[in-house]
Design an enzyme around this catalytic site. Sequence first.
Site, PDB file in Angstrom:
ATOM      1  CG  ASN A  83      -1.809   1.145   1.342  1.00 22.61           C
ATOM      2  OD1 ASN A  83      -1.765   2.058   0.513  1.00 22.61           O
ATOM      3  ND2 ASN A  83      -2.640   1.155   2.365  1.00 22.61           N
TER       4      ASN A  83
ATOM      5  NE  ARG B  24      -6.050   1.847  -0.363  1.00 16.53           N
ATOM      6  CZ  ARG B  24      -6.046   2.992   0.294  1.00 16.53           C
ATOM      7  NH1 ARG B  24      -4.973   3.382   0.947  1.00 16.53           N
ATOM      8  NH2 ARG B  24      -7.111   3.741   0.298  1.00 16.53           N
TER       9      ARG B  24
ATOM     10  CD  GLU C  46      -9.076  -1.035   3.823  1.00 10.26           C
ATOM     11  OE1 GLU C  46      -9.268  -0.268   2.880  1.00 10.26           O
ATOM     12  OE2 GLU C  46      -8.723  -0.641   4.950  1.00 10.26           O
TER      13      GLU C  46
END
Length: 415
Positions: A7, A99, A396
């Site tokens: 991320n 992500r 997530e």
Amino acid sequence: MNLLVLNCGSSSVKFQLIATDLDRIAQNTDQRLARGSLERIGGEAIITLHAEGQAPHRSTAPLRDHRAAVELVIRWVCSEGSRISDVKSVGDIHAVGHRVVHGGERFRHSVLITDEVLRGIEECIDLAPLHNPANIKGITAAREVFGVGLPQAAVFDTAFHQTLPEHAYLYALPYQLYRRHRIRRYGFHGTSHRYVAYRYRQLRGIPRDQTNVITLHLGNGCSAAAIRAGDSVDTSMGLTPLEGLVMGTRSGDIDPAIVDFIQAKEGLSAQEVETLLNKQSGLIGISGLTNDMRELLDEAHEHNDRRARLAIDTFCYRARKYIGAYLAAMGGADALIFTGGIGENSAEVRTLICEGLEWMGLKLDAERNSQHTSGREGLISRDESRLAAFVIPTDEELLIARDTVRCVRGAPQRY
Ligand code: AMP
């Protein structure tokens, strides 16, 4: 498979290493091996490396760019020092999941990254000028470090909301603006809303098409989603993450005419007003104290601070309005799901949001709510409540890892 989940922000890389595969997904036996973050890349970076079951290791080191950050992560993961027994060399990392904030209208699902996909993500930069370039940096860095042969997948914050019907995603602006520039509601936090809706149906033992819920992701950023038959049919964030609920530093919904008014009255540029709405509004704007809900609750309790209380009340009131709107939009729902740092941890905020919803059939169970253990999944409404309420911690990274596995194995993305 061992999956590296990345991320990437403009000067940061957060990562997790997760062991999973299709059979592990089916049995819920995925395993987190390590996680960490590298902040302030470009200077003396602050590094946290944390192998599961070990103490976290904190340090600083100069890191030139995202590539140097990814290299450091891999060196550490493969080193004796990390004590991650299943990963001894780069070859033990089997895929990377990224992500990616904005997938526009093009990406409705997670995808394996090809040159064409990368171009597609680049084309969405206009829609997320702060985020997509950072995500691209991460993808490019990982390609350089691992080589193009290693599968990499992109998992988009916007993808889950691509099922919104036209009347929910269109703004009532001249239609040409949508045609020309794709100005519409996209919504964000999609991976989080999708994950908690998925966990909800696992907890209840129901199929996807019976998943009718309102999910509230309440963290520093906040959004609500209306999920009918497993699909997102409305969500509170819009073209950008600024719209909707009151957030830590973002205003959420305002009258658009306020922008011009502030510019004139305060002598600010459009850019300065945008910064004001994104960074100086929301909880910090109203309270004048902090964007941190925990601190606001402390201030309200210990010092009876009026504006701290006002910020909390405004936050909860806005969330309650969205619940009412979504219940109407969906023709009713079976459950509310709370997630995110505030949603998962604050019984008080959950109570305030649910106050006055009894007539809709929501009966919060005061004891279940106050006794709920952070980090756990659980029911917080009474058994007879027509509209149930759950707390489900979001994850997530796990969903990014699972989507990456599904992409690599060619398994269906809609589940
Ligand atoms: P996130 O962005 O999901 O990490 O959430 C951050 C927000 O969660 C901050 O406003 C924190 O103050 C809030 N938060 C975390 N723990 C608690 C808690 N125990 N009570 C109230 N708010 C909390």
